[in-house]
Design a protein around this motif. Sequence first.
Motif, PDB file in Angstrom:
ATOM      1  N   ILE A 480     -67.238  84.601  60.597  1.00 54.25           N
ATOM      2  CA  ILE A 480     -67.338  83.362  59.821  1.00 54.25           C
ATOM      3  C   ILE A 480     -68.784  82.884  59.909  1.00 54.25           C
ATOM      4  O   ILE A 480     -69.332  82.737  61.008  1.00 54.25           O
ATOM      5  CB  ILE A 480     -66.380  82.289  60.365  1.00 54.25           C
ATOM      6  N   ASN A 481     -69.386  82.632  58.755  1.00 53.69           N
ATOM      7  CA  ASN A 481     -70.795  82.246  58.702  1.00 53.69           C
ATOM      8  C   ASN A 481     -70.965  80.802  58.265  1.00 53.69           C
ATOM      9  O   ASN A 481     -70.255  80.322  57.381  1.00 53.69           O
ATOM     10  CB  ASN A 481     -71.550  83.161  57.735  1.00 53.69           C
ATOM     11  N   ASP A 482     -71.938  80.142  58.899  1.00 47.69           N
ATOM     12  CA  ASP A 482     -72.362  78.798  58.507  1.00 47.69           C
ATOM     13  C   ASP A 482     -71.203  77.807  58.462  1.00 47.69           C
ATOM     14  O   ASP A 482     -70.801  77.308  57.419  1.00 47.69           O
ATOM     15  CB  ASP A 482     -73.067  78.842  57.152  1.00 47.69           C
ATOM     16  N   ILE A 483     -70.663  77.531  59.652  1.00 48.17           N
ATOM     17  CA  ILE A 483     -69.618  76.510  59.799  1.00 48.17           C
ATOM     18  C   ILE A 483     -70.302  75.163  59.992  1.00 48.17           C
ATOM     19  O   ILE A 483     -71.209  75.023  60.811  1.00 48.17           O
ATOM     20  CB  ILE A 483     -68.712  76.820  61.001  1.00 48.17           C
ATOM     21  N   GLN A 484     -69.834  74.184  59.257  1.00 43.21           N
ATOM     22  CA  GLN A 484     -70.382  72.824  59.355  1.00 43.21           C
ATOM     23  C   GLN A 484     -69.228  71.873  59.654  1.00 43.21           C
ATOM     24  O   GLN A 484     -68.272  71.771  58.885  1.00 43.21           O
ATOM     25  CB  GLN A 484     -71.063  72.443  58.048  1.00 43.21           C
ATOM     26  N   LEU A 485     -69.313  71.190  60.794  1.00 41.52           N
ATOM     27  CA  LEU A 485     -68.299  70.210  61.169  1.00 41.52           C
ATOM     28  C   LEU A 485     -68.821  68.823  60.832  1.00 41.52           C
ATOM     29  O   LEU A 485     -69.898  68.425  61.295  1.00 41.52           O
ATOM     30  CB  LEU A 485     -67.977  70.307  62.657  1.00 41.52           C
ATOM     31  N   THR A 486     -68.060  68.101  60.022  1.00 38.66           N
ATOM     32  CA  THR A 486     -68.449  66.750  59.627  1.00 38.66           C
ATOM     33  C   THR A 486     -67.292  65.794  59.880  1.00 38.66           C
ATOM     34  O   THR A 486     -66.137  66.225  60.041  1.00 38.66           O
ATOM     35  CB  THR A 486     -68.845  66.702  58.141  1.00 38.66           C
ATOM     36  N   SER A 487     -67.573  64.524  59.889  1.00 39.61           N
ATOM     37  CA  SER A 487     -66.542  63.515  60.067  1.00 39.61           C
ATOM     38  C   SER A 487     -65.856  63.239  58.734  1.00 39.61           C
ATOM     39  O   SER A 487     -66.510  63.137  57.697  1.00 39.61           O
ATOM     40  CB  SER A 487     -67.150  62.226  60.618  1.00 39.61           C
ATOM     41  N   LYS A 488     -64.531  63.151  58.762  1.00 41.07           N
ATOM     42  CA  LYS A 488     -63.796  62.814  57.546  1.00 41.07           C
ATOM     43  C   LYS A 488     -64.142  61.388  57.110  1.00 41.07           C
ATOM     44  O   LYS A 488     -64.463  60.543  57.946  1.00 41.07           O
ATOM     45  CB  LYS A 488     -62.289  62.935  57.788  1.00 41.07           C
ATOM     46  N   PRO A 489     -64.059  61.135  55.812  1.00 42.40           N
ATOM     47  CA  PRO A 489     -64.439  59.794  55.328  1.00 42.40           C
ATOM     48  C   PRO A 489     -63.663  58.655  55.982  1.00 42.40           C
ATOM     49  O   PRO A 489     -64.189  57.570  56.172  1.00 42.40           O
ATOM     50  CB  PRO A 489     -64.144  59.873  53.828  1.00 42.40           C
ATOM     51  N   ASP A 490     -62.403  58.899  56.347  1.00 43.15           N
ATOM     52  CA  ASP A 490     -61.597  57.841  56.965  1.00 43.15           C
ATOM     53  C   ASP A 490     -61.667  57.880  58.493  1.00 43.15           C
ATOM     54  O   ASP A 490     -60.886  57.212  59.177  1.00 43.15           O
ATOM     55  CB  ASP A 490     -60.141  57.951  56.511  1.00 43.15           C
ATOM     56  N   ASN A 491     -62.579  58.721  59.042  1.00 45.89           N
ATOM     57  CA  ASN A 491     -62.760  58.844  60.493  1.00 45.89           C
ATOM     58  C   ASN A 491     -61.496  59.295  61.214  1.00 45.89           C
ATOM     59  O   ASN A 491     -61.295  58.980  62.387  1.00 45.89           O
ATOM     60  CB  ASN A 491     -63.265  57.530  61.098  1.00 45.89           C
ATOM     61  N   SER A 492     -60.632  60.034  60.525  1.00 46.16           N
ATOM     62  CA  SER A 492     -59.380  60.499  61.132  1.00 46.16           C
ATOM     63  C   SER A 492     -59.552  61.820  61.876  1.00 46.16           C
ATOM     64  O   SER A 492     -58.611  62.321  62.469  1.00 46.16           O
ATOM     65  CB  SER A 492     -58.314  60.673  60.049  1.00 46.16           C
ATOM     66  N   GLY A 493     -60.739  62.377  61.843  1.00 44.18           N
ATOM     67  CA  GLY A 493     -60.975  63.647  62.514  1.00 44.18           C
ATOM     68  C   GLY A 493     -62.181  64.344  61.920  1.00 44.18           C
ATOM     69  O   GLY A 493     -62.988  63.739  61.203  1.00 44.18           O
ATOM     70  N   MET A 494     -62.299  65.628  62.247  1.00 40.87           N
ATOM     71  CA  MET A 494     -63.423  66.403  61.755  1.00 40.87           C
ATOM     72  C   MET A 494     -63.002  67.279  60.577  1.00 40.87           C
ATOM     73  O   MET A 494     -61.918  67.862  60.582  1.00 40.87           O
ATOM     74  CB  MET A 494     -63.996  67.266  62.877  1.00 40.87           C
ATOM     75  N   ALA A 495     -63.862  67.362  59.597  1.00 38.79           N
ATOM     76  CA  ALA A 495     -63.673  68.259  58.456  1.00 38.79           C
ATOM     77  C   ALA A 495     -64.505  69.509  58.680  1.00 38.79           C
ATOM     78  O   ALA A 495     -65.572  69.462  59.306  1.00 38.79           O
ATOM     79  CB  ALA A 495     -64.089  67.565  57.160  1.00 38.79           C
ATOM     80  N   VAL A 496     -64.011  70.638  58.162  1.00 34.99           N
ATOM     81  CA  VAL A 496     -64.665  71.928  58.371  1.00 34.99           C
ATOM     82  C   VAL A 496     -65.140  72.473  57.035  1.00 34.99           C
ATOM     83  O   VAL A 496     -64.347  72.577  56.082  1.00 34.99           O
ATOM     84  CB  VAL A 496     -63.706  72.937  59.043  1.00 34.99           C
ATOM     85  N   ASN A 497     -66.406  72.822  56.948  1.00 39.51           N
ATOM     86  CA  ASN A 497     -66.958  73.489  55.775  1.00 39.51           C
ATOM     87  C   ASN A 497     -67.457  74.862  56.198  1.00 39.51           C
ATOM     88  O   ASN A 497     -68.186  74.986  57.195  1.00 39.51           O
ATOM     89  CB  ASN A 497     -68.110  72.690  55.171  1.00 39.51           C
ATOM     90  N   VAL A 498     -67.077  75.896  55.436  1.00 40.68           N
ATOM     91  CA  VAL A 498     -67.446  77.271  55.753  1.00 40.68           C
ATOM     92  C   VAL A 498     -68.137  77.876  54.546  1.00 40.68           C
ATOM     93  O   VAL A 498     -67.610  77.815  53.423  1.00 40.68           O
ATOM     94  CB  VAL A 498     -66.204  78.107  56.134  1.00 40.68           C
ATOM     95  N   LYS A 499     -69.305  78.460  54.780  1.00 41.00           N
ATOM     96  CA  LYS A 499     -70.033  79.072  53.671  1.00 41.00           C
ATOM     97  C   LYS A 499     -69.468  80.442  53.334  1.00 41.00           C
ATOM     98  O   LYS A 499     -69.273  80.782  52.168  1.00 41.00           O
ATOM     99  CB  LYS A 499     -71.520  79.186  54.029  1.00 41.00           C
ATOM    100  N   ASP A 500     -69.185  81.257  54.331  1.00 44.46           N
ATOM    101  CA  ASP A 500     -68.717  82.619  54.068  1.00 44.46           C
ATOM    102  C   ASP A 500     -67.914  83.114  55.258  1.00 44.46           C
ATOM    103  O   ASP A 500     -68.108  82.652  56.396  1.00 44.46           O
ATOM    104  CB  ASP A 500     -69.920  83.532  53.818  1.00 44.46           C
ATOM    105  N   TYR A 501     -67.027  84.079  55.002  1.00 42.01           N
ATOM    106  CA  TYR A 501     -66.215  84.648  56.069  1.00 42.01           C
ATOM    107  C   TYR A 501     -65.743  86.036  55.658  1.00 42.01           C
ATOM    108  O   TYR A 501     -65.712  86.394  54.475  1.00 42.01           O
ATOM    109  CB  TYR A 501     -65.005  83.752  56.387  1.00 42.01           C
ATOM    110  N   PHE A 502     -65.361  86.825  56.652  1.00 43.52           N
ATOM    111  CA  PHE A 502     -64.848  88.173  56.426  1.00 43.52           C
ATOM    112  C   PHE A 502     -63.791  88.438  57.488  1.00 43.52           C
ATOM    113  O   PHE A 502     -64.065  88.327  58.693  1.00 43.52           O
ATOM    114  CB  PHE A 502     -65.986  89.200  56.524  1.00 43.52           C
ATOM    115  N   VAL A 503     -62.586  88.783  57.054  1.00 46.80           N
ATOM    116  CA  VAL A 503     -61.456  88.968  57.968  1.00 46.80           C
ATOM    117  C   VAL A 503     -60.753  90.272  57.638  1.00 46.80           C
ATOM    118  O   VAL A 503     -60.506  90.570  56.461  1.00 46.80           O
ATOM    119  CB  VAL A 503     -60.440  87.804  57.859  1.00 46.80           C
ATOM    120  N   THR A 504     -60.437  91.049  58.661  1.00 43.38           N
ATOM    121  CA  THR A 504     -59.577  92.217  58.494  1.00 43.38           C
ATOM    122  C   THR A 504     -58.530  92.213  59.596  1.00 43.38           C
ATOM    123  O   THR A 504     -58.795  91.779  60.725  1.00 43.38           O
ATOM    124  CB  THR A 504     -60.365  93.539  58.566  1.00 43.38           C
TER     125      THR A 504
END
Length: 893
Positions: A480-504
């Motif tokens: 998983i490449n370029d994971i970005q953890l940000t705060s949700k707009p309502d401050n209920s937790g963390m949101a996860v943004n992922v640029k790219d990933y590869f799974v087998t």
Amino acid sequence: MKKWVKKLMISLGILLVIILLANFALNIWLKTQLPNYIKNNTDYKVSYKLLEVDLMSGNILSTGITVNSKNPQNVNVIGLQGTIDTLKISRFGIYDAIFNKQISSSDLLLSKPHLNIILAKPVDTKTGKKRNPVKFENIRINEGNISIFRHTKQKFFSVQDLNLYVENLQMTEESVEDKLPVVFDKYDIKGKNFFVQPDNVYALKISAIQTSNGRMSIDNFQLIPLMSFDQFKKYYPKKNKLFQFNIQKMEFTDIVLKKNKVSLANANFYNSDLLVYTTNAVPIKAKKPLNFQLNLEDVKLNNATVQVMKPDGKKLLYAEKLNLNINELRFDKETREEMIPVGYKNFQFSGQNILYSNHQDFNIGSLTLNPKKGELRNISAVPNGSSKGKTSMDLTTNYIGFNINKWEFIDKKLNLDVKDVFVDNVKGTIKAGEVKDNKKPNLAGIQFPILIRKVTLKNSNITYDKGNQLLIFNDLNATINDIQLTSKPDNSGMAVNVKDYFVTTKNFAYKTQFYNMTVGFLKLNKNNIQISQFAMKPLVSRAQFIKMIPVERDLYDIKANQITADGNWDLFSQNKSINASNVTIQSADANIFRSKIPNDDPKEKLLYSALLRSIKIPMNISNLNLKNSILVYEEDTPESAGPGKLTFSNFNMNVKNLNSAKAKGKPTRVDIKINCSFMNLAPLSVNWNFDVADRRDIFNISGRATNLPAQGINPFIRPYLHVTATGTIQEMLFNFKGNPRGLNGSFNLRHKDLKIAILDKNNQEKKGFLTAVANLLVKTDSGKLPEDVQVEDVERDPTKSFFNLFWKGIEQGLKKTLIGINIDKAKKTVDNAKTTVKEVKKDVKGMKQSVKEIGKEIKKTSNETNKEQPKEGKEKKGFLKGIFNKKEKSETE
């Protein structure tokens, strides 16, 4: 010699004589009168063997000294009791001693002192002024045994065999309040059996201290609680921690104690053992922060053990063989406000056999960490029985490693940028929790976004268990490449943004209550999906399934050789989306079974346009292709003998613009084209379309089947209509338009050599007479394609599926064109015939009754005649009897 020179010499000589005489007189006075003077004008009683005073220099030398306080109960002055073998004072402040009652000196030498010192009360409660009656700039102690007590007589400090040299020493209880009982500039110390009791909870013991060439060595340093843990909780209910630790040996250089500051360099701590007891008390925030600074140039912790206990006596944290090397460690006003209240330039940390326990036990075989990277080996997570309702893990992994670009605290917030994380050979199960924690997490200490540039997972076998629904990954590899953890707009937790990933993963499986879904091989990234050997197999038989479901429900048995998809999709961020250019399913084999035996499902069944519209994220699949597949639908009812069956082989379907009507600028009309072999006998083509954005949910479906042997539809019409057919359906056309209320349209059928057989309710025996009548009414050949019949006002049951409505349309078309009408005509003809037979039987029964009554009358007449004419009557009787019997026989026939 000049006169003025002679006079000066005489004056200096006289002055010197006066000084010598004064010094001699003073020494005589000190020897004879000083003890009495001290006794009468100070708070002490002093005696000595020898006392010499140099009035010019202020130096004092005394031996054999004994000192005692006159009033040991006076807490406003320092209390003294003991002996001093030799006392040497340089530059003694005689004036201050006589007139200000303050003892001061630049240098003090104490040889073999054996003293008990009671510190003065730190503050005069009336004036608020600090008392400091003793002041020495420099002090030297040889072979001393000293004990220091608080003004309350509580022991504060003691030492034996003390050899000490200190420059600018300050030792008052004022210093104790600032957490530093002594301060000085330079030191040289050697002693043993040190004892310090800073408060009523702890005592500090040291076996030995010595210095050499500016380096101090401390043996067996101990911080000991003065009470048990139970007593601590009882007497200090608002404190949440009790400490106990031992350090076998400490070494450091360049120690500086000044006011509220401690500085030292090259500190080494060997074989430390720290034990911390915790309580459930909420710690009280200090009203005034500690005015304390700590600067350590280089600190090394060697082979330490740390143990933190929970309030119930179980281990919260345990670690052994801990080694720590910190450069430029500091604790001051700035750092204590941060999340981690210390600052440092660099550090190296390692440890073994680490345990952390909350609702499960985390074990780490070994750990190494520095500001740039970390490694963990032989890790396990095991539930410990206190995880009821919480997510728990039963996992092991060989290795976790990570590299860090940036790790710092700014304005009390963590700023983290991770270069990469590598995890190898994870094995075990993650069990989802049943209890949902609605409490919002506290993210105030995090500076968003948190960046993780790359995460790699290798050679892992992981099972995710959610309510006994198992999701199994075998031979799982993921990047998983370029994971970005940000705060949700309502401050209920963390949101996860992922640029790219590869799974087998291989032999992937997902087990639910009724199914086991497996995949031979799965490859997934942000732009491609490849699935091989997909299977969705029931775990129960059809009979078991029917017993287990409360309402009607489909049972699926599906296989597919390969599924591929191209496009781009975002499944992790707040703005999830699916945008696929092509999805292809190769060689699927699907069996769908539905039993009508369970109760109907009362829930409304949405049409497909409404179902797609209910998808919450933007979704658009430009082309969905199902190739070379088989679809079998089976359905049974309580009245049917076995399930009805529809088979669609060589099934090929293209769906254009499969969407959720939420992707801006994308078309929302869905066009579906199907070509297949119906019942493995005849080609069937279907065109179907609807607009997902149209909330009227209007749809159009049309199709054509050709050269279908009539017996091909027997598996489905036999269980429901109790009819079988032979011959050929040369062409069947339908064109329907519908909405959630129902459908209308046209239907047409061209057939040849059509014969039907009507069966009993068990679908076993043919009803010969009814079949014969029905076939008399069936037109064997339809000839050319007849005119369309109208399928009208087919009402939809909202609790039934779209295909139930579609089948109702086909069924009405069949009835109007062929099977249904002819059967009805045959049944009507047979019913008319039955009515006629019943009427004939009724007439015959009436005639029979009439004959019986006539016979009775004849018998009566015959008997009367025989009485009058016996012989002739007998003959008539026999004749009439024969006629009657013949008539009755004829009637019966």
